[in-house]
Structure formats: structure tokens, C-alpha cells
Design a protein around this motif. Structure first.
Motif, mmCIF file in Angstrom:
data_model
loop_
_atom_site.group_PDB
_atom_site.id
_atom_site.type_symbol
_atom_site.label_atom_id
_atom_site.label_comp_id
_atom_site.label_asym_id
_atom_site.label_seq_id
_atom_site.Cartn_x
_atom_site.Cartn_y
_atom_site.Cartn_z
ATOM 1 N N THR A 6 0.859 -1.180 0.000
ATOM 2 C CA THR A 6 0.000 0.000 0.000
ATOM 3 C C THR A 6 0.897 1.231 0.000
ATOM 4 O O THR A 6 2.079 1.153 -0.365
ATOM 5 C CB THR A 6 -0.959 -0.020 1.207
ATOM 6 N N HIS A 7 0.387 2.363 0.435
ATOM 7 C CA HIS A 7 1.131 3.614 0.382
ATOM 8 C C HIS A 7 1.963 3.823 1.642
ATOM 9 O O HIS A 7 1.769 3.176 2.676
ATOM 10 C CB HIS A 7 0.171 4.798 0.206
ATOM 11 N N ALA A 10 1.059 4.107 6.102
ATOM 12 C CA ALA A 10 -0.197 3.372 5.903
ATOM 13 C C ALA A 10 -1.195 3.649 7.008
ATOM 14 O O ALA A 10 -0.855 3.689 8.189
ATOM 15 C CB ALA A 10 0.092 1.879 5.838
ATOM 16 N N GLY A 14 -5.425 1.291 4.263
ATOM 17 C CA GLY A 14 -4.342 0.611 3.567
ATOM 18 C C GLY A 14 -4.058 -0.759 4.152
ATOM 19 O O GLY A 14 -3.889 -1.753 3.427
ATOM 20 N N SER A 17 -6.978 -3.177 3.481
ATOM 21 C CA SER A 17 -6.996 -3.546 2.061
ATOM 22 C C SER A 17 -5.915 -4.563 1.744
ATOM 23 O O SER A 17 -6.116 -5.476 0.930
ATOM 24 C CB SER A 17 -6.826 -2.295 1.191
ATOM 25 N N MET A 18 -4.741 -4.446 2.386
ATOM 26 C CA MET A 18 -3.676 -5.428 2.172
ATOM 27 C C MET A 18 -4.116 -6.814 2.648
ATOM 28 O O MET A 18 -3.931 -7.825 1.945
ATOM 29 C CB MET A 18 -2.403 -4.999 2.917
ATOM 30 N N VAL A 71 -2.676 -1.555 -3.262
ATOM 31 C CA VAL A 71 -4.005 -1.201 -2.762
ATOM 32 C C VAL A 71 -3.978 0.204 -2.156
ATOM 33 O O VAL A 71 -2.978 0.635 -1.581
ATOM 34 C CB VAL A 71 -4.501 -2.223 -1.710
ATOM 35 N N ASP A 72 -5.073 0.919 -2.332
ATOM 36 C CA ASP A 72 -5.315 2.232 -1.730
ATOM 37 C C ASP A 72 -4.397 3.331 -2.257
ATOM 38 O O ASP A 72 -4.265 4.375 -1.647
ATOM 39 C CB ASP A 72 -5.212 2.160 -0.197
ATOM 40 N N ASP A 97 -8.165 0.566 -5.872
ATOM 41 C CA ASP A 97 -8.095 1.914 -5.302
ATOM 42 C C ASP A 97 -9.462 2.594 -5.370
ATOM 43 O O ASP A 97 -10.323 2.205 -6.172
ATOM 44 C CB ASP A 97 -7.061 2.755 -6.065
ATOM 45 N N THR A 119 -11.054 1.951 0.052
ATOM 46 C CA THR A 119 -10.642 0.807 -0.766
ATOM 47 C C THR A 119 -11.077 -0.498 -0.116
ATOM 48 O O THR A 119 -11.363 -1.487 -0.803
ATOM 49 C CB THR A 119 -9.120 0.826 -0.967
#
Length: 893
Positions: A6-7, A10, A14, A17-18, A71-72, A97, A119
Motif C-alpha cells: 500500500t502507500h 499506511a 491501507g 486492504s492489504m 491497494v489504496d 483503489d 478501498t
């Protein structure tokens, strides 16, 4: 290898979503690209530590990744070190996303992008559709992701899909009490203190009838969950639109929140290098100071919230003009100096008869270049200017501006008020408005648009009364009253204001006048029965009062530099531009002194926050390029006031050093700043800081042993400091210039030629140079003699030291390792130099001695006898005189 990420930094969306994606890709590894928010880290340590094997980027062979599941986010910049995977051959990218599309986003082999509130909603919907089982623990995590990003299903971005997903997760056993535990936080004492600071710095703007609150703050280190404090502040104050510009750990961050559809903070953040949703967004504003970031934000707000475009907001000011009698060559110089392409031609003596506007024409770079090519540079601009030009008033509309520039092809529009030009609108200004081009700097800040809403004002009369005595208060009141009678505005500025806010005494009174500073200074001198001296080039003056107090007066001015590290050239300006040209934010505040506004603090650049944080910051990124001597001042302020140079300012110093700006050897400003540092009570920390920044090689390149701070170097300087402190405690009448002692100590192992070269490099006066050379030569000679013999008579000590002044004597103490030398100098300073013989030359004449050169020999011998204990009174001196120097002949009567 399949890798799910993710980003950076997080959040719960995030993380959730992972984990949800892992259920779609069972064989994939979970890898964070960097850090996580604090509450996310706490949740992992309490609930997920042993359920999932989360890896760091450095624990993975990135070259073996063949499928990257993101993701995200779709921004490669937010993938940190994992972005290296993108270079892998035949890499497959799968994207999940819910953010709006951004230019530069990744493109994937699989893309599932939905305009949901989170997400996690997207992935939960897929799991539900595929009938993939979810445990109560997973359902709780997924609910956390949805609830966090939708504001517990209250944000405007919340969709029916988010509600349905949350309902399904509750059916699957999501524990909402745990969701509340991790989403609802009591503020810590530190966070509460920051909340109070936000309240103080908050400023409300009204843009297109929409209230927008902007808060600014500077923190020395990065703080997790600052968005939580912003959200709490927004709730407490019932704010619809809020932007927080926060400097943390040397970087400037933007946190944006909106509750109304009219303000899309996602679009605004994207213009500033970030992104997000219409209701919540953020950005990292790179290569910007806090002040510049704030200016960029304000301009971007005006662009996106679409205020009614009027000339007063679009124009650049002050208007840079040229008189009609100026030559083509002079016009070319001005165009180059200010990096502009056209100049209004205006009469400097008033409006000519029959002309309703002072504008007589426009001269462009194109015409000037052609005229120069044809050897016409000596002719006046009035010969070749375009005379068909129209002006507009302050309240002109966008349609008015478009008509002149687009339909009538007018290159620039003078904005006129009461027949006087006060600003300029150019084609570029209009183009930026029409195409929504992101704002750069506030029009180079030589043409800065004045936004009154940027002012930060409060009254500091309480501090004035507390910190200043009655005479000083009456003086600054008089300064304001005199300015009022001349229709000028007067301000106290600089260190006087800084130290007043710090509740420290500062008698260096610097006054800035919006008007003719020299004319004002002469009038003030008459009112106060003082004397006035002026400096026409810099438009400054000094008023000396009968009691000896000095008032420095300057005209509000802007400065431009002919080339890097040049001396500034001065022009008239407003108080805002005058403050912007100053060295550091802590010195860029003013106090209004005119009676109606007396005691009003003017702070355009959020300087009070830097003062509170005890931080040294420059106001713009070219500050050290234009004036490298500011580096010395930054170091001096940091060490004297126990402040800290901000990380960004530190980087700018290092960049200036790398640019070799100190290679301009004939610049006395460097030595002037060095003298001030060496005159501090304890200059050693500042000297070490000079070494840290690599400045020694510029200051004394000939001193090979001293290009770094080693033990011996610091030992000598420490000895110099001890010698100065010892001398200060003697409370003698001798005046010691401490900077000379430190300079001589630094040059202790150098030859005379190197000291002379140092003085010449910085244009030191010939008198001071000769004095330093004489002191060093005499002290070095004495040190050599002292080292040859440990036991010397008092008379010999005096003979060695009597031609050395106090600076040289303290230098001798600093370089001497042997205690007997230090004791000898100490004995000389405190006792021996005061000892004289009782007999005088007149006594010798009365005793029958013929006047002549032998008198000096006789008196010196008698003094030596006193020094060495052979004579203790006048009678014993007379006995010695008769024995040693019998009179050759009686003087004639």
C-alpha cells in the motif's frame, strides 16, 4: 513472487486492504513500503502480530517480484523503495483503489477502481461476491478501514456501498467496540498543547463568500496522527473548510478537510503535489519554506474556489516603471534585473497636462533588443515606446482585463488609482488565471500581490509596558507621532521586536518608515534636539539624541542583487516587502508606532511560531545565495539565543557552501560577521558550527592544520576564552577587543604573511592589519624568549611585554602551554606594568644631570631596580643613582 503493498504512512484503510487482498492472493507476501500511522502500529502489535507476516522492503528480493498488487494508491511516489519493482521485466501490476484519477498514476494489467468511501469497501464487496469466508477478527479490521476513511460513515464521500459493506462485516462478527477503541482517541497533553497553538494561529479567509480557515505551525520533529488533532480542532470550532500547513522535521505538510461540496480539497491538494478526496486530502510541499507553502496555498485557494476576479487581486505590485527620458540601455538593464519583458513608461514628476493617466507608453524587450542591435541604446525610450495604451481601475473585472489583453492585444495593463499607477497585470497573469496554472512564488515577491488576509496582527502593548522603561515608551510614541504628522507609517523592526516578544532588553532601536526615511529622520532630529546623519545610497539615517542614544531609521525598501553574493541595491517598497528581504523569520516582524495603531504587531510570515519554537529559518530559498554572510548570522543567533537552525535552512546553507559563494574574497561583510561572533561571551560553539558547515576553508585557506576542529585547535581557543574571562574579572579600565584575541589565537601557528593575507582577503583596514601583525610579532617573540628561560627577573618580564597591548598579551596567554609564561603575563598585567620609579626627569635636572638620551637609560635602570627589589623608596633610588650614574657635570644656572 506476488507482493501486496500500500502507500507510505499506511492508515487503517491501507492495512485492511492489504489483508483483504491477501485473501484474493493467498500466496502473496505482505510488504509495507515504509512506516505506518501510530494507531495502525498499535493495532498490529495488539491484534495481528502473530497472524500475518508483515515484511519490510529491505527484507524482500525486489528483483524476484513478478506480480505487484497495490491497494489504496496508484502513485508510484507513495510506494517508497518498492517502486524499484516497477523496473522488473514482465512485471504484472494489479491495482485496487478508490481515489480519483491523477496524472502520472500507475496503469495496471488489472485495475479495479471504484468511487467508494474506502478501498476496503471495494475489496470487501469482492470477498462477499466470491463468498470468501471472513473471520470476526478480519471483519473488525475491515470495518476499521471503512470507518476511518468515511468518518464513521459520515463523510460526504460515503456511498451506499460503504454502508452495505459495513453491515455485512457486522454480520460476520465485526466488533464495533474495538473499532471505536482505535478510532476514538483521547488527546495527550502534548496534543492538547498543539491544539491550543492551532487556535492561536488560525486565520479565517472569505473566498467567494465561503469561510476558509488556514492554520500554520512549525514543529521540530515529525508527529504521528497530526491529522487527528486537525480533525478535533475542526469539530470543536465547527469549521466547514480547514487547511493546515505544518512544518515537521524540516518538511512542510498540508492537511486539508472540507464538509461542503463547494470546496474540493482533493483538487487543491493535487495542485500542490498531493492528492485525496473532495473531503479529505494531503500533500507534501517539497522545496518550500513554511511561508512559501502558505503563499502557494492561498493562491491555489483563490484559483479553485473561484473568487470574483478583479484587478486588485490579479495585479503585480509595486509597479516597476521607467521615465520617458531614460535610455534604451537603462531600460534593458531594468528588464534583466527584474526578469520581465515589458515596462510602463511613466513621468516621474507627475501627470502631464492633458493626460488622464500617468502612463505615457510601453517599451518591450523585443523593441529594446532591436534598438540595441541598431546602435540606438543611447536614445530615450520615449522615441520607441508604444503609446496606444489603456489603463484600468482597481475594481476592473476579468472581462475588462480580457478585452484589453486578448481583443486589443495590449501586452500589459497598468492599474491606476487616483491617477497614479499602483500595479501591473500582464498576459502571463491572465493566462495563469484562465488555464488554472498552479501558482509559483508570489510573483517573485518583487511583484507580489498584496493579500490583506495574510496579515497576522495582535497588540503587544502589554509587553511594551512590561519590558520597556518610561523613557523608551515615550520615545517610540514620539517616533509614531512625528510620522503621523508627515502622513508616513512608522514601524519598529528587527531584533528590537524579536527581543521584546522574548521579554529581553534590547536598546538597538531600528525604525522603518513607509515614506521618505531621510526626510523623516531630519524632522525627528529637530523634534528631539538631536543630530542626523544620512546614507543616501541605502536611504537610511541615524538620529543621535543629546543623551547619546542612537535611532537607526530606514526607508521601507526592497533589495535586489546584481549577482550572487553582491552588496544589495536598494529601492523603495512597502513594509511587507521590507520585512520579506530580512535574514530570518524571527527578525521579520514589525510593531506599528503611529498613534492610531500603536503597539500592533505585524507578522506576515508566521514568525511568532518560529520564535516560540526557537527556530532559525530563512524567508526564501535564495537567501544565502544573495547574501552568504547571513550564514554567519544564522550560526550566531543559533548559539547566542540557544535556538536551532531548521533542517531546511541547514540544507540551504550546505548548498550555498557547495556553490562556492565564499570565493568572492574581497567582501568585508564576512569578517564583520566573524568579528561579532568572536566578540560573543562564548564564541566556541559558533566556531565549531562554522567548521561543521565547512566554512574554515573559505575563512583561512592557508591554515592547513586548522581546516578542521581538532583537539589542539579547541584547546587554544579555550585558553583564549579563559584568558579573556580572567581579564574581564579584573575590572581594569583597559578596553580589550576580544575578536582580535580569538583571531590571533587561530593564527597562532601561522606565519605573518598568512595573517596579512587574511586581513587583505576581507579588506580589513591597513591600520588594524598593522596592529594585528605588530601584536602577533611581539607576542611570538616574547613567547620564544620565555620558553628559553623559566626564571626571569621582573625587569626582564617587563622588557619583553611592555610593547604588547592587552590583545597581544591575552593571545600570548592562550598559546602558552607553560604555566610560568601565563604567570609572568598575569603578574605583568596586574602588577608590574603599574610600577614606576619615584625619580623623574625633572628630578635628574635638579640633581645636575644634563638632559639627553641618557635620561631614558637612567630612568629605566631605576625602574628595573624597583621591579627587581633593589630599591623600595626614593632614598634608595637616589643612592643607586649616585653609585651607578654619577653626574658628569652640573647643569648651568
Amino acid at each position: 513472487m506476488q507482493l501486496i503493498t500500500t502507500h507510505l504512512n499506511a492508515d487503517f484503510d491501507g492495512l485492511a486492504s492489504m489483508v483483504a487482498a491477501r485473501k484474493l492472493y493467498p500466496g502473496a507476501v505482505l510488504v509495507f513500503p515504509g512506516s505506518q500511522e501510530r494507531n495502525v502500529r498499535e493495532f498490529i502489535s495488539q491484534s495481528l502480530l502473530y497472524q500475518y507476516d508483515f515484511l519490510k522492503a529491505k527484507q524482500v528480493n525486489l528483483q524476484s517480484v513478478d506480480t505487484l498488487i497495490v491497494v489504496d494508491t496508484r502513485s508510484s511516489v507513495r510506494l517508497g523503495a518498492l517502486a524499484k519493482c516497477l523496473d522488473n521485466p514482465n512485471l504484472k501490476i494489479h491495482l485496487y483503489d478508490h481515489h480519483p484519477h491523477n496524472s502520472g498514476d500507475l496503469r495496471g494489467d488489472v485495475e479495479l477502481i471504484k468511487n467508494y468511501g474506502s478501498t476496503t469497501t471495494l475489496l470487501t464487496t469482492i470477498l462477499k461476491k466470491k463468498k470468501i469466508q471472513v473471520t470476526p477478527e478480519e471483519a473488525t479490521l475491515f470495518a476499521l478501514g471503512i470507518y476511518e476513511d468515511t468518518g464513521s460513515l459520515t463523510h460526504l464521500t460515503t456511498t451506499p456501498a460503504d454502508l452495505k459493506a459495513a453491515a455485512w462485516l457486522v454480520e460476520k462478527g465485526a466488533m464495533l467496540d474495538q473499532v471505536a477503541q482505535f478510532l476514538t482517541h483521547e488527546l495527550t497533553s502534548v496534543q492538547i498543547n498543539l491544539l491550543h497553538q492551532l487556535m492561536k494561529t488560525a486565520k479565517q479567509y472569505t473566498i467567494q463568500d465561503i469561510p476558509v480557515v488556514v492554520i500554520t505551525l512549525s514543529l521540530p520533529e515529525y508527529m504521528d496522527e497530526f491529522a487527528l488533532i486537525v480533525r478535533r480542532f475542526m469539530t470543536m470550532e465547527n469549521i466547514d473548510v480547514l487547511f493546515a500547513v505544518i512544518s515537521m522535521g524540516g518538511r512542510v505538510y498540508l492537511i486539508a478537510r472540507s464538509r461542503i461540496a463547494d470546496v474540493n480539497v482533493g483538487n487543491i491538494a493535487r495542485d500542490l503535489g498531493g492528492g485525496g478526496h473532495p473531503t479529505a486530502a494531503s500533500a507534501t510541499m517539497k522545496d518550500s519554506t513554511l511561508i512559501q507553502a502558505q503563499e502557494k496555498l492561498i493562491q491555489t485557494l483563490h484559483k479553485h474556489i473561484h473568487p470574483q476576479p478583479i484587478a486588485s487581486e490579479m495585479m503585480s505590485q509595486p509597479a516597476i516603471t521607467i521615465p520617458p527620458e531614460a535610455t534604451i540601455s537603462e531600460a534593458k538593464t531594468i528588464l534583466t534585473r527584474y526578469n520581465i519583458t515589458a515596462l510602463p513608461v511613466c513621468s516621474m514628476t507627475g501627470t502631464p497636462a492633458g493626460i488622464s493617466s500617468p502612463i505615457q507608453g510601453i517599451i518591450t524587450r523585443q523593441i529594446i533588443e532591436k534598438a540595441t542591435h541598431h546602435h540606438l541604446a543611447h536614445l530615450p525610450v520615449s522615441d520607441y515606446m508604444t503609446t496606444e495604451i489603456k489603463s484600468l481601475p482597481l475594481d476592473a473585472t476579468l472581462a475588462d482585463i480580457q478585452e484589453l489583453i486578448i481583443e486589443h492585444h495590449q501586452r500589459l495593463i497598468p492599474i491606476v488609482k487616483k491617477g497614479v499607477i499602483i500595479g501591473i497585470i500582464t498576459r502571463t497573469d491572465l493566462l495563469n488565471r484562465l488555464v488554472n496554472d498552479p501558482a509559483h512564488l508570489p510573483k517573485d515577491l518583487l511583484h507580489e500581490s498584496e493579500h490583506p488576509s495574510l496579515e497576522r496582527k495582535r497588540n503587544v502593548n502589554a509587553q511594551i509596558i512590561e519590558c520597556l522603561d518610561r523613557e523608551m515608551i515615550q520615545l517610540i510614541q514620539t517616533i509614531g507621532e512625528v510620522a503621523d504628522t508627515m502622513d508616513y507609517s512608522s514601524f519598529a523592526v528587527g531584533g528590537f521586536v524579536r527581543d521584546l516578544l522574548l521579554k529581553k532588553r534590547n536598546l538597538d532601536l531600528d525604525i522603518v518608515i513607509e515614506g521618505d526615511g531621510i526626510l523623516y529622520a531630519k524632522q525627528l532630529a529637530r523634534n528631539l534636539n538631536g543630530r542626523c546623519t544620512t546614507h543616501e545610497r541605502f536611504k537610511t539615517a541615524m538620529v543621535l539624541l543629546p543623551n547619546g542614544f542612537k535611532i537607526d531609521i530606514a526607508t521601507a525598501r526592497l533589495e535586489y542583487y546584481e549577482y550572487p553574493a553582491a552588496m544589495p541595491t536598494v529601492e523603495l517598497s512597502s513594509i511587507k516587502l521590507d520585512l520579506y528581504r530580512r535574514d530570518f523569520t524571527i527578525n521579520a516582524m514589525a510593531i506599528h508606532l503611529n498613534p492610531h495603531y500603536f503597539g500592533t504587531l505585524i507578522d506576515f510570515f508566521n514568525c511568532q511560531n518560529d520564535l516560540k519554537q526557537r527556530t532559525i529559518k530563512v524567508l526564501h530559498n535564495l537567501s544565502f545565495v544573495e547574501d552568504p554572510s547571513r550564514i554567519f548570522r544564522a550560526i550566531r543567533f543559533e548559539k547566542r539565543m540557544e535556538f536551532t537552525i531548521s533542517p531546511h535552512t541547514k540544507r540551504l546553507i550546505n548548498n550555498a557552501v557547495k556553490m562556492d559563494l565564499f570565493g568572492k574574497i574581497h567582501d568585508p561583510r564576512f569578517l564583520a560577521e566573524l568579528k561579532i561572533i568572536f566578540s560573543e561571551e562564548n564564541p566556541l560553539p559558533a566556531i565549531e558550527r562554522l567548521a561543521e558547515f565547512g566554512l574554515f576553508k573559505f575563512l583561512w585557506p592557508d591554515l592547513r592544520p586548522y581546516l578542521k576542529v581538532d583537539r589542539r585547535f579547541m584547546h587554544i581557543l579555550t585558553q583564549a576564552q579563559r584568558a579573556i574571562s580572567w581579564f574581564r574579572l579584573l575590572y581594569l579600565e583597559d578596553n580589550c577587543q576580544n575578536w582580535m584575541v580569538y583571531l590571533l589565537a587561530i593564527m597562532g601557528r601561522s606565519r605573518m604573511t598568512e595573517l596579512k593575507a587574511f586581513c587583505q582577503r576581507f579588506d580589513e583596514s591597513l591600520k588594524t592589519t598593522d596592529y594585528l601583525l605588530q601584536q602577533k610579532e611581539s607576542a611570538d617573540r616574547a613567547a620564544h624568549q620565555f620558553r628559553r628561560s623559566k626564571e626571569l627577573k621582573n625587569s626582564r618580564i617587563v622588557a619583553l611585554l611592555e610593547d604588547i597591548d592587552i590583545e597581544g598579551l591575552l593571545y600570548l596567554m592562550a598559546i602558552s602551554r607553560k604555566n610560568h609564561i601565563k604567570k609572568a603575563v598575569s603578574l605583568y598585567v596586574t602588577t608590574l606594568r603599574q610600577i614606576e620609579c619615584s625619580l623623574t626627569g625633572l628630578d635628574l635636572v635638579n640633581l645636575g644631570y644634563r638632559p639627553g638620551p641618557q635620561f631614558k637609560t637612567i630612568l629605566t635602570s631605576l625602574r628595573n631596580s624597583r621591579l627587581d627589589g633593589f630599591a623600595t623608596d626614593r632614598d634608595e633610588e637616589l643612592e643607586l643613582l649616585k653609585e651607578t650614574f654619577p653626574p658628569e657635570k652640573l647643569a648651568p644656572h
